[in-house]
Design a protein around this motif. Sequence first.
Motif, PDB file in Angstrom:
ATOM      1  N   UNK A   7      27.693  33.212  33.891  1.00  0.00           N
ATOM      2  CA  UNK A   7      29.028  33.647  33.494  1.00  0.00           C
ATOM      3  C   UNK A   7      29.690  32.394  32.930  1.00  0.00           C
ATOM      4  N   UNK A   8      30.215  32.487  31.734  1.00  0.00           N
ATOM      5  CA  UNK A   8      30.806  31.335  31.047  1.00  0.00           C
ATOM      6  C   UNK A   8      32.296  31.598  30.849  1.00  0.00           C
ATOM      7  N   UNK A   9      33.111  30.663  31.305  1.00  0.00           N
ATOM      8  CA  UNK A   9      34.556  30.709  31.067  1.00  0.00           C
ATOM      9  C   UNK A   9      34.897  29.571  30.123  1.00  0.00           C
ATOM     10  N   UNK A  10      35.542  29.896  29.018  1.00  0.00           N
ATOM     11  CA  UNK A  10      35.886  28.907  28.002  1.00  0.00           C
ATOM     12  C   UNK A  10      37.400  28.804  27.909  1.00  0.00           C
ATOM     13  N   UNK A  21      29.400  36.891  29.535  1.00  0.00           N
ATOM     14  CA  UNK A  21      28.528  37.266  30.651  1.00  0.00           C
ATOM     15  C   UNK A  21      27.065  37.199  30.262  1.00  0.00           C
ATOM     16  N   UNK A  22      26.244  36.803  31.229  1.00  0.00           N
ATOM     17  CA  UNK A  22      24.782  36.775  31.094  1.00  0.00           C
ATOM     18  C   UNK A  22      24.330  35.971  29.870  1.00  0.00           C
ATOM     19  N   UNK A  23      24.888  34.778  29.714  1.00  0.00           N
ATOM     20  CA  UNK A  23      24.567  33.926  28.571  1.00  0.00           C
ATOM     21  C   UNK A  23      23.536  32.874  28.990  1.00  0.00           C
ATOM     22  N   UNK A  24      22.383  32.806  28.303  1.00  0.00           N
ATOM     23  CA  UNK A  24      21.445  31.716  28.564  1.00  0.00           C
ATOM     24  C   UNK A  24      22.092  30.382  28.173  1.00  0.00           C
ATOM     25  N   UNK A  25      21.850  29.345  28.993  1.00  0.00           N
ATOM     26  CA  UNK A  25      22.447  28.047  28.687  1.00  0.00           C
ATOM     27  C   UNK A  25      21.464  26.932  29.006  1.00  0.00           C
ATOM     28  N   UNK A  70      28.817  29.361  35.695  1.00  0.00           N
ATOM     29  CA  UNK A  70      28.401  29.848  37.013  1.00  0.00           C
ATOM     30  C   UNK A  70      27.095  30.592  36.812  1.00  0.00           C
ATOM     31  N   UNK A  71      25.988  29.917  37.119  1.00  0.00           N
ATOM     32  CA  UNK A  71      24.665  30.451  36.834  1.00  0.00           C
ATOM     33  C   UNK A  71      24.140  31.403  37.877  1.00  0.00           C
TER      34      UNK A  71
END
Length: 109
Positions: A7-10, A21-25, A70-71
């Motif tokens: 989950x990515x918060x920018x 949501x559900x972003x590979x990083x 948040x992985x």
Amino acid sequence: MEFETAEIDVDQGSDSHIRLSAVPFLFNPGERSLYIGADGSGGAVKHAGWLGLKTEPFNGWYSAHIISVTGNKGTDCVFEVKRNFNTPIQEGEWLWFPAMPQRVETYRG
């Protein structure tokens, strides 16, 4: 290669916020270099690394200031986007941000 997803918060500043949501990083830490000052003292400098998000460009992606990750495998990091020597770039399916991990501590007043 399978990447951890998150989950990515920018935070883009000015009360602008994006959630993905559900972003590979992927994060590649920056290099460290030694320096010696004119007075003979020395130290180490840690340079920004690169945080990659495998996602389509989203509105305001280039203006990101803070990125929280948040992985799904337990990763919990906050990154500050650094623009001292590099700027965010798009490379194929990836958005790359020059970033430095920040330490978050509990406030003790």
